[in-house]
Design an enzyme around this catalytic site. Structure first.
Site, PDB file in Angstrom:
ATOM      1  N   ASN A 120     -27.035  25.146  27.287  1.00 24.47           N
ATOM      2  CA  ASN A 120     -27.324  25.631  28.634  1.00 24.47           C
ATOM      3  C   ASN A 120     -27.443  27.152  28.572  1.00 24.47           C
ATOM      4  O   ASN A 120     -26.442  27.854  28.546  1.00 24.47           O
ATOM      5  CB  ASN A 120     -26.191  25.210  29.581  1.00 24.47           C
ATOM      6  CG  ASN A 120     -26.376  25.766  30.978  1.00 24.47           C
ATOM      7  OD1 ASN A 120     -27.454  26.258  31.321  1.00 24.47           O
ATOM      8  ND2 ASN A 120     -25.330  25.677  31.796  1.00 24.47           N
ATOM      9  N   LYS A 161     -28.518  29.095  30.813  1.00 23.65           N
ATOM     10  CA  LYS A 161     -28.348  29.737  32.130  1.00 23.65           C
ATOM     11  C   LYS A 161     -29.467  30.773  32.317  1.00 23.65           C
ATOM     12  O   LYS A 161     -30.559  30.572  31.791  1.00 23.65           O
ATOM     13  CB  LYS A 161     -26.959  30.351  32.254  1.00 23.65           C
ATOM     14  CG  LYS A 161     -25.872  29.370  31.806  1.00 23.65           C
ATOM     15  CD  LYS A 161     -24.489  29.808  32.142  1.00 23.65           C
ATOM     16  CE  LYS A 161     -23.504  28.763  31.644  1.00 23.65           C
ATOM     17  NZ  LYS A 161     -22.149  29.008  32.038  1.00 23.65           N
ATOM     18  N   HIS A 169     -24.198  21.523  37.950  1.00 29.62           N
ATOM     19  CA  HIS A 169     -23.390  22.483  37.181  1.00 29.62           C
ATOM     20  C   HIS A 169     -22.481  23.258  38.133  1.00 29.62           C
ATOM     21  O   HIS A 169     -22.841  23.512  39.282  1.00 29.62           O
ATOM     22  CB  HIS A 169     -24.312  23.444  36.419  1.00 29.62           C
ATOM     23  CG  HIS A 169     -23.572  24.326  35.482  1.00 29.62           C
ATOM     24  ND1 HIS A 169     -22.966  25.491  35.896  1.00 29.62           N
ATOM     25  CD2 HIS A 169     -23.283  24.193  34.155  1.00 29.62           C
ATOM     26  CE1 HIS A 169     -22.346  26.036  34.854  1.00 29.62           C
ATOM     27  NE2 HIS A 169     -22.524  25.274  33.795  1.00 29.62           N
ATOM     28  N   GLU A 183     -21.875  26.244  38.484  1.00 21.63           N
ATOM     29  CA  GLU A 183     -22.487  27.440  39.104  1.00 21.63           C
ATOM     30  C   GLU A 183     -23.419  27.042  40.241  1.00 21.63           C
ATOM     31  O   GLU A 183     -23.532  27.749  41.241  1.00 21.63           O
ATOM     32  CB  GLU A 183     -23.214  28.259  38.016  1.00 21.63           C
ATOM     33  CG  GLU A 183     -22.211  28.968  37.111  1.00 21.63           C
ATOM     34  CD  GLU A 183     -22.613  29.070  35.657  1.00 21.63           C
ATOM     35  OE1 GLU A 183     -23.816  29.011  35.348  1.00 21.63           O
ATOM     36  OE2 GLU A 183     -21.705  29.202  34.805  1.00 21.63           O
ATOM     37  N   GLU A 196     -16.686  19.833  32.610  1.00 18.76           N
ATOM     38  CA  GLU A 196     -16.542  21.265  32.362  1.00 18.76           C
ATOM     39  C   GLU A 196     -15.501  21.842  33.309  1.00 18.76           C
ATOM     40  O   GLU A 196     -15.798  22.094  34.485  1.00 18.76           O
ATOM     41  CB  GLU A 196     -17.875  21.986  32.608  1.00 18.76           C
ATOM     42  CG  GLU A 196     -18.998  21.526  31.709  1.00 18.76           C
ATOM     43  CD  GLU A 196     -20.096  22.581  31.606  1.00 18.76           C
ATOM     44  OE1 GLU A 196     -20.333  23.054  30.497  1.00 18.76           O
ATOM     45  OE2 GLU A 196     -20.681  22.938  32.628  1.00 18.76           O
ATOM     46  N   GLY A 233     -17.296  30.127  30.283  1.00 18.80           N
ATOM     47  CA  GLY A 233     -17.600  31.537  30.068  1.00 18.80           C
ATOM     48  C   GLY A 233     -16.371  32.432  29.990  1.00 18.80           C
ATOM     49  O   GLY A 233     -16.485  33.650  30.034  1.00 18.80           O
ATOM     50  N   SER A 246     -16.569  27.160  27.008  1.00 16.16           N
ATOM     51  CA  SER A 246     -16.172  27.994  25.867  1.00 16.16           C
ATOM     52  C   SER A 246     -16.112  27.237  24.544  1.00 16.16           C
ATOM     53  O   SER A 246     -15.257  27.522  23.699  1.00 16.16           O
ATOM     54  CB  SER A 246     -14.847  28.711  26.160  1.00 16.16           C
ATOM     55  OG  SER A 246     -14.999  29.568  27.279  1.00 16.16           O
TER      56      SER A 246
HETATM   57  P1  PGA Z   1     -19.790  28.416  28.177  1.00 20.61           P
HETATM   58  O1  PGA Z   1     -20.645  27.692  29.329  1.00 20.61           O
HETATM   59  O2  PGA Z   1     -19.975  27.636  26.916  1.00 20.61           O
HETATM   60  O3  PGA Z   1     -20.375  29.793  28.094  1.00 20.61           O
HETATM   61  O4  PGA Z   1     -18.370  28.422  28.631  1.00 20.61           O
HETATM   62  C1  PGA Z   1     -20.721  26.293  29.393  1.00 20.61           C
HETATM   63  C2  PGA Z   1     -21.504  25.867  30.609  1.00 20.61           C
HETATM   64  O5  PGA Z   1     -21.370  26.474  31.674  1.00 20.61           O
HETATM   65  O6  PGA Z   1     -22.260  24.890  30.555  1.00 20.61           O
END
Ligand code: PGA
Length: 252
Positions: free
Chosen positions: A10, A12, A95, A97, A167, A173, A212
């Site tokens: 992903n 983003k 997601h 976000e 998640e 993140g 992460s």
């Molecule tokens: P990350 O993001 O690996 O940077 O924590 C994962 C995601 O939001 O799908």
């Protein structure tokens, strides 16, 4: 139960044409274990530019979002038909976000999952609790409330075509990964929740962990019985690290 493993990238709102080119060149010699699929989800703007030719046939393209509507006055949105035209076989839906920044509800996610399935696009449905919700012991209630509207809209049988990504919002993140034990326990809860509706289907659903994940922690996470791969954000922007993660995944 045999389940395919999936590693989904992903990106983003990161990465431009340069990353599209270096990643597609870098993945050309990627070797994958049997039963593993890799899904690259760049910004929708670059889906047409990402060259999947001469790559392992198990590398696919995915969108980061899709509209629940077929067409019409929905400025800025992308339809399932548009994704189909570009041979995009997967779409991340719900997601955290999208849920937190763009106020997408679980009901809307359910409609998006329905639209994707109708177009033959595999939804990667994201669910997860916030830090406060985990601290208040609300994780299971939150995950149930995110899953139930999707079961209600598409029916449990259709989950045989759905991928679920767990998640925890506090791990996205932040560098704070859930421990393999905590992730496994939560994945088991998700599978058991789906199994209450249909245990055969529940056993078939690939459950990805996200938050992460990196080259150093993926092996232990992927080794858990109910973790069938990962949804990778930050580490999917680095070609070499992403390739290590892909090569670590093994289908069961
Ligand atoms: P990350 O993001 O690996 O940077 O924590 C994962 C995601 O939001 O799908």
């Amino acid at each position: 139960m045999k389940r395919r493993a999936i590693v989904a990238a992903n990106w983003k709102m990161n990465g431009g044409l340069e990353l599209v080119n270096t990643m597609s060149a870098g993945l050309k010699d990627l070797e994958l274990a049997e039963n593993v699929d890799v899904i690259i989800c760049p910004s929708a703007l670059y889906l047409a530019a990402f060259d999947c030719n001469n790559m392992n046939a198990h590398i696919h393209l995915g969108a980061q979002n899709v509209s629940e509507h077929d067409s019409g006055a929905f400025t800025g949105e992308i339809s399932t038909t548009m994704l189909q035209e570009l041979s995009v076989g997967f779409a991340i839906i719900g997601h955290s976000e999208r849920r937190s920044i763009y106020k997408e509800s679980s009901e809307q996610a359910a409609l998006k999952v329905k639209a994707a399935l109708a177009a033959g696009i595999t939804p990667i449905l994201c669910i997860g609790e916030s830090e406060t919700e985990r601290a208040e012991d609300q994780t299971e209630a939150v995950l149930s409330a995110q899953l139930q509207p999707v079961i209600d809209v598409i029916g449990i049988e259709k989950f045989s075509e759905v991928v679920v990504a767990y998640e925890p919002v506090w791990a996205i993140g932040t560098g704070k990964t859930a421990s393999p034990e905590m992730a496994q326990a939560t994945h088991l809860f998700i599978r058991q929740f789906l199994a209450k509706a249909n245990s055969d289907i529940a056993n078939k659903v690939p459950l990805l962990y996200g938050g992460s994940v990196n080259a150093a922690n993926c092996e232990e996470l992927f080794a858990q019985a109910d973790i069938d791969g990962g949804l990778i954000g930050g580490a999917s922007l680095k070609v070499d690290e992403f390739k290590v993660i892909c090569s670590t995944a093994k289908g069961s």
